[in-house]
Design a protein around this motif. Structure first.
Motif, mmCIF file in Angstrom:
data_model
loop_
_atom_site.group_PDB
_atom_site.id
_atom_site.type_symbol
_atom_site.label_atom_id
_atom_site.label_comp_id
_atom_site.label_asym_id
_atom_site.label_seq_id
_atom_site.Cartn_x
_atom_site.Cartn_y
_atom_site.Cartn_z
ATOM 1 N N GLN A 268 -32.239 88.084 31.663
ATOM 2 C CA GLN A 268 -30.860 88.387 31.294
ATOM 3 C C GLN A 268 -30.062 88.802 32.532
ATOM 4 O O GLN A 268 -28.961 88.315 32.765
ATOM 5 N N ARG B 133 -25.302 81.505 31.873
ATOM 6 C CA ARG B 133 -25.057 81.902 30.470
ATOM 7 C C ARG B 133 -26.207 81.449 29.579
ATOM 8 O O ARG B 133 -26.611 82.158 28.665
ATOM 9 N N GLY C 296 -28.501 84.026 27.669
ATOM 10 C CA GLY C 296 -28.494 83.879 26.212
ATOM 11 C C GLY C 296 -29.890 83.716 25.639
ATOM 12 O O GLY C 296 -30.222 84.302 24.610
ATOM 13 N N ARG D 133 -31.589 87.089 25.742
ATOM 14 C CA ARG D 133 -31.118 87.959 24.649
ATOM 15 C C ARG D 133 -31.701 87.506 23.312
ATOM 16 O O ARG D 133 -32.063 88.317 22.470
ATOM 17 N N ARG D 134 -31.799 86.201 23.125
ATOM 18 C CA ARG D 134 -32.311 85.663 21.864
ATOM 19 C C ARG D 134 -33.783 86.013 21.655
ATOM 20 O O ARG D 134 -34.219 86.271 20.538
#
Length: 123
Positions: free
Chosen positions: A46, A58, A62, A65-66
């Motif tokens: 991240q 990004r 992303g 984070r997922r």
């Protein structure tokens, strides 16, 4: 100290020499007198994705984070107070098991490595 040369992408090892990760980004703070200081080292995909920026950055951030247990959880952070020495590797004053595990490593351990037969047994 040059952040891009002396800190970013350097290996971090704990006090016993065990690898912790690499510096993917740094956290800066500004003192009351206007002096900018490094306050923490950030680890994980991240932090790396946010540092890279653009579409690729990004996407990396992303995905990190997922795969995290909490999507709004910030990247793992190591306070600069825990650093013992800056060199070819950054050595910490503490052992690795006292630090939080990066979310991607936790996900891989639980969903991939943990499912390999015999992965739970030490040799």
């Amino acid at each position: 100290m040059l952040i891009g040369f002396d800190l970013l992408d350097r290996q971090i090892v704990d006090r016993d020499g065990d690898p912790v990760g690499k510096v993917d980004d740094v956290e800066l703070t500004c003192d009351a007198d206007g002096t900018v200081r490094v306050s923490a080292l950030l680890l994980g995909q991240q932090a790396l994705g946010e540092r890279i920026g653009g579409v690729l950055g990004r996407w990396i951030a992303g995905m990190a984070r997922r795969l995290s247990d909490s999507p709004d959880r910030p990247p793992p952070r190591i306070s600069i107070d825990l650093v013992a020495e800056f060199g070819s590797a950054i050595t910490l004053k503490v052992r690795r098991d006292l630090l939080p595990d990066p979310p991607l490593e936790t996900w891989l351990r639980d969903h991939v490595i943990g499912r390999i037969p015999g992965a739970g047994h030490e040799s």
